[in-house]
Design an enzyme around this catalytic site. Structure first.
Site, PDB file in Angstrom:
ATOM      1  CD  GLU A  26      -2.224   1.733   2.558  1.00  0.00           C
ATOM      2  OE1 GLU A  26      -2.047   2.957   2.768  1.00  0.00           O
ATOM      3  OE2 GLU A  26      -2.646   0.930   3.408  1.00  0.00           O
ATOM      4  CB  CYS A  29      -1.233   6.776   2.473  1.00  0.00           C
ATOM      5  SG  CYS A  29      -2.200   5.722   3.555  1.00  0.00           S
TER       6      CYS A  29
END
Length: 991
Positions: free
Chosen positions: A748, A782
């Site tokens: 990720e 993120c």
């Protein structure tokens, strides 16, 4: 509460008789009132009613024809407006419906091939349709808004139908978002007091909303907002007292109650106002503290007016308690319980020494009860209280009481432009259009008088005050796994106590004199700290060796046992949450609310993955021919390597490793070099819970330690969260050795996360969600907002509000409860962000001041010409702004997709078809509509991206665990040993 509100048989009989007469008055008034017919015709239970609500909420703020047409089409295209035009006897209702039919036909969805109406539209064009719908919306506005200005509202109150009523004028608006908002609201209140004061023949009053007087009316900002609001309210009350105008402070959400009482009490105790009997507050009976607030008001030792209402934020209160993981709800979940509490509060007020009672209700049974109790307590001729109703609601209920019996009724009268209906209108419709409301039930033919007059006290007593079964406690909302526990940081005492304990957590590595270069400021780690937390490469090799040796035994443990250990670990995390929060605040520079969220998310990962393991891991039978056993099961692969980031040093670290462990793998975990102490404490707690030491090994250090871990061919899989560049290096390492097995790589990474805002969006909501998405955690998530794409028709308005909201941000020490934005993680990140920010100085739209000392990157909005101008992720509080043209949503989404990042994307729009376009075309892992785009919840919003943003599967989702597993199938020919007995047993011998 139940006993306080209970009626004896004789009381009940008299009250029901009185209420039956009142119901008759209401029904007679409804036949005369086009407003009542309109609301009856378009109830929220119908598709048309819901369409009207959402259309009215947005239409009048849309400045451009393209979006207006899209909104009309979206809301009116599928509804059956012709049935309403045929069913109503009111010409006004039919006039409004005619405009809505035009909207439907305009988008090509009329009945009967078009006919006369279609030809009319063809001749007059789309502008005529927009005018018709706009007129219908303004007609709706008059249902709820007394006037666009205070003068207009006063004039309307002088009309014949209102001649015997007084008003409490409320300046429309939900809350201030900027200092300008707060200043404008203050001026509107001052002007209203002045205008009402000049009308001495009518006893009108002014209602004041405290959240309108300050843009940060929040517990975390208590030390700033409470004194400032108190001073502003003092000035308004001083003018109101001079003008002999009564003031009522409106109710707020439950999390503001204590602050509200502090402010209201400060005015009440001020000697300047001690003998002023024209000051008071509103109390919401759905709140479990309602009776305590009334008692508080009575003990102030001075006259206090109290307006008792049922409550206006019920759904908000329920959701907030669930999201924050509170132990209980601050409001009743059953309507009958609220009604019972209302009656108990009413009796308290009627018997109080210092309270001037005002009862705001549209319920005939409630009115009858209050009349009975007032007569019992004070005599039948006593009129020392008043009733209140909303403008547009309860018409007919009070006419006879006011005109013939001399009771006083005040109309709660919103004042403001029709554009300002917005959330106020929606809340009023939801509140009064709910299936359980008296107004709605009265209009429903399925409800007879007996049902309308059922005793709420007996209903409440029958269920014992229990909660509504459809609304479980916050801890139980996930159903099959327990929701994590929160802390009510909106309670000031709890917040301050939590902050004190968090800041007292010891954070000093053994043998290290200074954790940071400057111990007074979070200005980067010292070299001594980095060296003390490193692990040598030999230790990496040893950790893998130990984990490999532990794998067979750990994998052979029953799934139930591993899952049970994970659940025990979740409990221990919550038991140690203050210590863990302290480490997150001090080592990762996260704010106190962010640190709490980390602990909660970590516990959620453990419980969710324990649940999924029980579902996913057991062997399953597969179909096949008779005499054959076929099955498949999931098992661990071996030893996983996990690499976690510094921006979620607790939650992601726990999540990755919990997934690997519960599926039967052992794990060697490497946290980010900036946050090793958090990881060490987590692993210690895991071992204390019974997870074997060699099953979860920890290695710490920098890139060389990570490289050694990735290059070891004994690793059976990798889970990574971090930068794209590091992910690509790991992927390359895993493929470079031809002799190495092909292993799973779960990655990720970040994203250029765009939020698209069209002209139907509510600016106040956009401002709140942009502040959260772009600047919370100093933009170091993120999922954080990197690119804001505004419809060009409303860009200036939106940017003005966003700029004002940015002015209200507080930058400071993460351990300070007031801090919104803390420092970035280290000197390297600071230098990169500040250097880039400086190169973009000519394009700054807005920036804010930051503390001179410390690694504080000022939140900044930066203009870019095109979507294509932003080609990389800047991991900090910098948001880039551009525009798009109305009607070009699909093309805009595709341009964002072309950047090949695919983590998060957001949309703010009231057009459902726009949300559908986003769902169809957005190539992102997580799409958020009309909300912030951070804070994904485990099991509810599985998180992870695609393209340059990650490989999947999504963390916290139902497909995550299998990626950590080997799938193993077995097929056994059962005929070879036992013959075909299973088949033969089916033959009964019948011919």
């Amino acid at each position: 509460m139940i006993e306080r509100a209970r009626l004896d048989a004789s009381e009940r009989k008299r009250i029901v008789t009185r209420a039956e007469h009142l119901i008759g008055d209401i029904r007679e008034a409804q036949h005369r009132s086009w407003v009542a017919q309109f609301l009856n015709e378009y109830q929220l239970s119908s598709q048309e009613g819901l369409a009207l609500m959402t259309l009215a909420e947005a239409y009048l703020r849309v400045p451009d024809a393209t979006t207006a047409d899209l909104l009309i089409s979206d809301k009116l295209g599928d509804a059956d407006w012709r049935s309403h035009s045929r069913s109503s006897n009111s010409r006004l209702v039919n006039s409004a419906t005619f405009g809505l039919i035009l909207g439907r036909v305009m988008v090509g969805e009329g009945e009967g091939g078009g006919g006369v109406v279609r030809k009319l539209v063809g001749r007059m064009g789309e502008p005529f349709v927009r005018q018709a719908v706009g007129a219908a919306m303004r007609l709706m506005g008059e249902v709820f808004v007394m006037g666009r200005t205070i003068e207009e509202a006063q004039k309307r109150m002088r009309k014949k139908e209102n001649r015997n009523f007084t008003a409490s004028f409320d300046m429309l608006g939900e809350a201030a978002r900027t200092q300008k908002d707060a200043d404008d609201f203050y001026e509107s209140y001052w002007d209203a007091i002045d205008k009402v004061g000049r009308e001495p023949d009518r006893d009108h009053t002014v209602s004041i909303k405290l959240s309108a007087l300050h843009a940060r009316y929040e517990t975390s900002q208590y030390d700033k907002c409470v004194p400032e609001i108190t001073e502003r309210l003092t000035q308004l009350c001083r003018e109101a007292m001079r003008q002999d105008v009564a003031i009522t402070v409106d109710a707020e959400e439950a999390d503001r109650l204590d602050m509200s009482l502090d402010i209201i009490g400060a005015i009440a105790r001020n000697p300047e106002f001690r003998d002023w009997n024209r000051y008071g507050l509103a109390v919401q009976a759905y709140g479990k503290r309602a009776r305590a607030v009334i008692e508080w008001a009575d003990t102030l030792g001075r006259p206090m007016n109290v307006r008792l209402v049922k409550g206006a934020y019920w759904d908000t209160e329920i959701k907030r308690a669930q999201v924050e993981g509170l132990s209980d709800y601050p409001v009743f979940t059953r309507k009958a319980s609220t009604d019972t509490c209302y009656l108990a509060c009413a009796k308290d007020m009627l018997e109080a020494k210092n309270i001037g009672p005002a009862f705001a209700t549209h319920n005939a049974l409630t009115v009858g009860t209050i009349l009975e109790w007032a007569a019992e307590r004070h005599g039948k001729d006593w009129r020392g209280f008043e009733f209140q109703r909303l403008h547009g609601m309860g018409e007919g209920l009070y006419d006879r009481l006011v005109d013939e019996e001399g009771y006083h009724c005040r109309i709660y009268a919103p004042v403001g432009g029709h554009k300002e209906l917005l959330a106020y209108l929606v809340r009023r419709l939801l509140e009064n259009g709910a299936n359980s409301s008296f107004v709605n039930q009265l209009a429903d033919d399925e409800y007879d008088d007996a049902a309308l007059l059922a005793d709420p006290v007996e209903k409440t007593a029958k269920v014992g005050g229990s909660m509504l079964p459809q609304i479980p406690l916050p801890i139980d909302i996930m159903g099959e796994w327990k929701n994590s526990q929160g802390i009510d940081l909106n309670d000031r005492d709890t917040l301050l106590d939590t902050a004190r304990k968090v800041n007292a957590v010891d954070f000093q590595p053994e043998g290290i004199d200074s954790v940071h270069e400057d111990p007074h400021h979070p200005s980067g780690r010292s070299r001594a700290f980095i060296e003390a937390t490193r692990t040598s490469n030999d230790d990496v090799h040893g950790a893998i060796t130990a984990a490999q040796a532990a794998y067979p035994e750990w994998d052979l443990r029953p799934v139930e046992e591993r899952a049970g250990l994970l659940e025990k670990f979740a409990d221990v995390l919550e038991e140690n949450r203050i210590e863990l929060m302290g480490l997150v605040v001090k080592e990762a520079f996260r704010s106190i609310p962010d640190a709490l969220s980390e602990v909660r998310e970590a516990a959620d990962f453990c419980r969710y993955y324990a649940h999924r393991a029980r579902v996913d891991m057991p062997s399953i039978r597969l179909p096949g021919p008779t005499g054959e056993y076929n099955a498949m099961k999931l098992e661990g692969r071996g030893t996983f390597a996990t690499v976690s980031p510094w921006n979620f040093p607790l939650a992601i670290f726990v999540g990755q490793n919990a997934a690997a462990l519960v599926t039967g793998n052992t794990v060697v975990a490497k946290p980010a070099p900036q946050t090793p102490m958090i990881a060490r404490r987590i692993v210690e707690l895991a071992h204390q819970c019974g997870i074997p030491h060699d099953a979860w090994k920890l290695v710490t250090g920098g890139a060389d330690v990570g490289a050694e871990l990735m290059s070891d061919t004994r690793i059976a899989g990798v889970a990574f969260t971090g930068s794209i560049a590091t992910a690509k290096r790991i992927a390359s390492t895993l493929l470079v050795d031809e002799e190495r097995p092909i292993i799973p790589f779960i990655a990720e990474t970040g994203g250029i996360n765009a939020m698209i805002v069209d002209s139907t969006a509510l600016p106040e909501q956009v401002a709140a969600d942009v502040m959260t998405s772009a600047f919370r955690s100093a933009g170091q998530r993120c999922s954080a907002l990197r690119m804001l794409i505004l419809q060009e028709d409303v860009a200036d308005e939106m940017l003005a509000m966003l700029s004002g909201a940015m002015d209200m941000l507080y930058l400071g020490d993460p351990g300070d409860p007031a801090t919104d934005v803390g420092p970035v993680i280290d000197r390297d990140a600071y230098d990169k962000l500040m250097s880039y920010r400086e190169t973009m100085r000519p394009r700054w739209i807005k920036t804010v001041e930051a503390p001179e000392e410390g690694l504080f990157v000022p939140p900044t909005m930066i203009s870019i010409d095109e979507i294509e101008d932003l080609n990389r992720e800047w991991f900090g509080p910098l948001v880039h702004v551009t525009t798009f043209k109305a009607g070009k949503l699909k093309e805009t989404v595709q341009r964002v997709n072309a950047k090949r990042y695919g983590l998060t994307m957001g949309l703010h729009s009231r057009i459902q078809k726009s949300a559908d376009i986003m769902q169809t075309w957005a190539r992102v892992g997580n799409l958020y509509v009309n909300r912030s785009q951070i804070g994904a919840v485990v099991g509810s919003q599985p998180f992870g991206g695609e393209g340059l943003s990650g490989t999947g599967p999504k963390a916290g989702g139902p497909h995550y665990l299998p990626r950590f597993c080997a799938e193993r199938a077995v097929s056994i020919d059962t005929t070879s040993a036992g013959g075909n007995a299973s088949l033969l047993s089916l033959d009964t011998g019948e011919i």
